[in-house]
Scaffold this active site. Structure first.
Site, PDB file in Angstrom:
ATOM      1  N   ASP A  93      46.611   8.719  46.546  1.00  0.00           N
ATOM      2  CA  ASP A  93      46.448  10.051  47.134  1.00  0.00           C
ATOM      3  C   ASP A  93      47.808  10.743  47.116  1.00  0.00           C
ATOM      4  OD1 ASP A  93      47.850   8.908  49.189  1.00  0.00           O
ATOM      5  OD2 ASP A  93      46.260   9.006  50.658  1.00  0.00           O
ATOM      6  N   ASP A 129      35.956   6.995  48.802  1.00  0.00           N
ATOM      7  CA  ASP A 129      36.852   6.014  49.425  1.00  0.00           C
ATOM      8  C   ASP A 129      36.746   6.159  50.926  1.00  0.00           C
ATOM      9  OD1 ASP A 129      39.729   7.015  50.754  1.00  0.00           O
ATOM     10  OD2 ASP A 129      38.722   8.525  49.531  1.00  0.00           O
ATOM     11  N   CYS A 134      23.143 -12.529  50.460  1.00  0.00           N
ATOM     12  CA  CYS A 134      24.401 -11.883  50.080  1.00  0.00           C
ATOM     13  C   CYS A 134      25.276 -12.888  49.331  1.00  0.00           C
ATOM     14  CB  CYS A 134      25.122 -11.362  51.319  1.00  0.00           C
ATOM     15  SG  CYS A 134      26.767 -10.676  50.982  1.00  0.00           S
ATOM     16  N   CYS A 166      28.605 -12.652  48.871  1.00  0.00           N
ATOM     17  CA  CYS A 166      30.038 -12.539  49.192  1.00  0.00           C
ATOM     18  C   CYS A 166      30.600 -13.897  49.622  1.00  0.00           C
ATOM     19  CB  CYS A 166      30.251 -11.485  50.282  1.00  0.00           C
ATOM     20  SG  CYS A 166      29.998 -12.089  51.968  1.00  0.00           S
ATOM     21  N   CYS A 208      29.295 -15.024  53.195  1.00  0.00           N
ATOM     22  CA  CYS A 208      27.885 -15.398  53.318  1.00  0.00           C
ATOM     23  C   CYS A 208      27.534 -16.635  52.511  1.00  0.00           C
ATOM     24  CB  CYS A 208      26.991 -14.239  52.907  1.00  0.00           C
ATOM     25  SG  CYS A 208      27.033 -12.853  54.074  1.00  0.00           S
ATOM     26  N   HIS A 265      33.162  -9.377  53.310  1.00  0.00           N
ATOM     27  CA  HIS A 265      31.731  -9.087  53.306  1.00  0.00           C
ATOM     28  C   HIS A 265      31.471  -7.582  53.199  1.00  0.00           C
ATOM     29  CE1 HIS A 265      27.467  -9.011  54.314  1.00  0.00           C
ATOM     30  NE2 HIS A 265      27.785  -8.016  55.121  1.00  0.00           N
TER      31      HIS A 265
END
Length: 378
Positions: free
Chosen positions: A89, A271, A309, A311, A314, A340
């Protein structure tokens, strides 16, 4: 270069080709303010959780460790060991968030560092120089993010100044990209549309910046206090005046529901700090709503955060164990929750892209929003 692959009404499915790889859009950029995702998440982790773009903060990296340091270390990609796209940014949001520490003038903004009070000056040329030193894939034009609410007079003057700053940003980036010691001579520039909730100011500004033929265009100054309905209305009114053949980026937004609504209105890039910030406080996203793992009902819960999930949290750990880590203030608890949440967002973007390609976006969005509202997640 942006390639529009398919449209489902206003929802866009595209590819954005950069010097650091192809970005599949719509995309959620994972926010690493100081060149790291808060919550002990490494760049190796980012690859595992399907991150396409990392976003870093120009102002914060200028203050610490210093953009000259990053340049001497070979640029941000080499410094943080990340070979995929990075967006930086412009520092313009700090003009908004550090309201008590700055003074805005035509030449730029005079700051006081939030760390040590040291005087800083940043204008369009300085912002471009810093971002060139960081050598990000995509640089953002320097702008003012006006406060909400603001008077029409203030907003118009601010937007006019942002337009004049964009001219200077483009000229300076063109110059910097031709210097022999520039690390990334193919750095891209996105312009930023402002105007608060004044739709006519927004539309006129969109028309004006569209003439610059930039690499992409952002909607700034939203999610700063206006209602969700106002934000959706402004997106709906403004996006048609930004080039269809370029990516559109909604800055700092947002919740999963915000993203679903904005994709429907033609937005490509997003974002937000929500997934990492909420994760550090034990709040995790699921397809059945948001869970607070500090809740006592998870004390003996041996299920993962979300069944099915993929991830890292998980795949291996129970809600009960993660809750214990959070209660014990063990950093691993925060880390697992952040991993996660970012995986959840990145996976949702994959689903969005697939739904658009199949012309099923409306039904996908409806089902997703209904899932988020289920009572068992409360």
């Amino acid at each position: 270069m942006y390639r529009l692959i398919h449209r489902d009404k206003n929802a866009k499915r595209g590819e954005f080709h950069t010097v650091h790889g192809v970005i599949q859009t719509p995309v959620f950029m994972n926010v690493g303010t100081a060149a790291a995702i808060k919550g002990s998440v490494s760049t190796m982790d980012l690859k595992e959780i399907k991150t396409q773009v990392e976003l870093s903060n120009t102002y914060h990296l200028h203050v610490r460790p210093g953009d000259e340091v990053v340049k001497k270390m070979g640029g941000l990609h080499k410094f943080m060991v990340w070979d995929k796209p990075i967006l930086t940014d412009s520092g313009g949001f700090q003009v908004f968030s550090l309201a008590g520490l700055r003074k805005i003038k035509e030449e730029g903004v005079h700051f006081h560092s939030h760390i040590d009070g040291k005087k800083i000056f940043m204008g369009p040329e300085e912002s471009m120089k810093i971002q060139s030193n960081l050598a990000s894939t995509i640089a953002m034009a320097f702008d003012e993010c006006p406060p909400h609410p603001a008077t029409r007079e203030y907003m118009q003057n601010s937007v006019d100044r942002t337009s004049r700053w964009l001219v200077r940003c483009k000229q300076e980036m063109d110059r910097l990209n031709q210097l022999p010691d520039t690390i990334n001579p193919k750095q891209m520039l996105f312009g930023i549309n402002q105007g608060g909730t004044f739709e006519d100011i927004r539309i006129e500004h969109a028309k004006r910046i569209a003439e610059f033929n930039l690499d992409g265009y952002a909607l700034g100054g939203l999610a700063v206090g206006e209602s969700h309905e106002q934000m959706y209305h402004i997106i709906e009114e403004t996006v048609p005046y930004l080039p269809l053949e370029k990516p559109t980026y909604l800055m700092g937004v947002g919740t999963p529901a915000n993203i679903l609504e904005a994709v429907e209105r033609g937005v490509d890039f997003f974002d937000c700090v929500y997934p990492s910030r909420n994760g550090r406080h034990g709040h995790v996203y699921t397809n059945r709503g948001k869970l607070n793992l500090f809740n006592v009902k998870y004390e003996l819960d041996d299920s993962p955060i979300e069944e099915g999930c993929g991830c890292p949290a998980c795949r291996a750990y129970s809600r009960a164990y993660i809750r214990h880590l959070l209660k014990a203030k063990e950093m691993l608890g925060m880390r697992l929750c952040v991993l996660h949440n970012l995986y959840f967002y990145n996976t949702m973007m994959e689903e969005i892209r697939e739904a658009i390609e199949k012309n099923q976006y409306a039904s996908y969005k409806k089902a997703k929003l209904e899932g988020f509202a289920r009572e068992d997640a409360k």
